[in-house]
Each structure stands twice: as structure tokens, then as C-alpha cells.
Write a protein that holds these residues in place. Structure first.
Motif, short mmCIF file in Angstrom:
data_model
loop_
_atom_site.label_atom_id
_atom_site.label_comp_id
_atom_site.label_asym_id
_atom_site.label_seq_id
_atom_site.Cartn_x
_atom_site.Cartn_y
_atom_site.Cartn_z
N ASP A 3 21.00 28.65 6.47
CA ASP A 3 21.67 29.83 7.01
C ASP A 3 22.81 30.29 6.10
O ASP A 3 23.00 31.48 5.88
CB ASP A 3 22.25 29.53 8.39
N ARG A 4 23.57 29.34 5.54
CA ARG A 4 24.71 29.71 4.71
C ARG A 4 24.28 30.41 3.43
O ARG A 4 24.99 31.27 2.91
CB ARG A 4 25.59 28.51 4.40
N VAL A 5 23.09 30.10 2.93
CA VAL A 5 22.57 30.78 1.74
C VAL A 5 22.21 32.23 2.09
O VAL A 5 22.56 33.16 1.36
CB VAL A 5 21.34 30.03 1.16
N VAL A 6 21.56 32.41 3.21
CA VAL A 6 21.22 33.77 3.66
C VAL A 6 22.50 34.56 3.94
O VAL A 6 22.59 35.74 3.62
CB VAL A 6 20.30 33.73 4.90
N ALA A 7 23.52 33.90 4.49
CA ALA A 7 24.79 34.57 4.75
C ALA A 7 25.44 35.03 3.45
O ALA A 7 26.01 36.13 3.39
CB ALA A 7 25.72 33.64 5.52
#
Length: 120
Positions: free
Chosen positions: A23-27
Motif C-alpha cells: 500500500d505504501r508504494v502505491v501511496a
């Protein structure tokens, strides 16, 4: 040379693993895309932030940012939604059915305030 146990040929599609993107990469992708979409960010504006909820190959995104004022806020928010959707799909391979844009702060332009007689 020894063969691996059980490796007798190509692995069937159902037996392969899968690639998962955090999720943090997509964020981070979404925040960068939001930054790219803003016309001219105010000099003292904070960098856009994004939070993401990923479920399989779908990402729901919330972007918080600061914009200059006066300006067409609706058009800029629409540009952010489009850019975030395009970049997340291209770089992470995820559909983005929802991009919520939250404008945290409006930064008045010094030139426009002077023209209106508000700066002394």
C-alpha cells in the motif's frame, strides 16, 4: 548438476506465486502523480500526501494537498484525479475507481492580493 525436486517443467498458472505491491508504494506513486498534476504549486505548500487501500488489483486513494488561490480549484482537483488514476494503473497495474482529493489549505497569491489592495 542436480535437478530441483518436483521441478519437471513449466509451472502451471495456478501454481505460480503472485506479485503484491505494498500500500505504501502505491501511496507514493499517487502522491507523486498528484504533485505532477498541480499547475503551479505555491512556494510554501507542503508536498501532497496520499493514503491508499488496496484490495487485490484495485486501489482506493485519498490525496491531501495544498493549492494556490485564486485558481480553478475544481479543474485542478479533476486533473489530480485523472493523473493519479493513470499513473497508478500504469506503474502498479491497479484499477483506481475512487480518488478523493482533500484540499488542506489555499495559499493566496501575493500578486493578486496586492492588485486587490489587501497588502500594505
Amino acid at each position: 548438476m542436480t535437478a530441483l525436486s518436483g521441478a519437471s517443467g513449466p509451472v502451471e498458472a495456478g501454481q505460480r506465486g503472485e506479485t503484491r505491491i505494498a500500500d505504501r508504494v502505491v501511496a507514493k506513486i499517487a502522491a507523486q502523480a498528484a504533485k505532477e498534476a498541480v499547475d503551479t504549486p505555491p512556494d510554501d505548500a507542503a508536498t501532497p500526501r496520499a493514503t491508499v487501500t488496496v484490495h487485490r488489483d484495485t486501489a482506493r486513494v485519498r490525496v491531501s494537498l495544498e493549492l494556490g488561490y485564486p485558481g480553478d480549484i475544481g479543474r485542478q482537483c479533476g486533473a489530480v484525479r485523472r493523473r493519479v488514476t493513470e499513473r497508478v494503473k500504469a506503474l502498479a497495474g491497479m484499477e483506481v475507481p475512487e480518488v478523493a482529493v482533500q484540499v488542506e489549505r489555499l495559499h493566496p497569491s501575493g500578486a493578486s492580493l496586492a492588485a486587490q489592495g489587501r497588502i500594505r
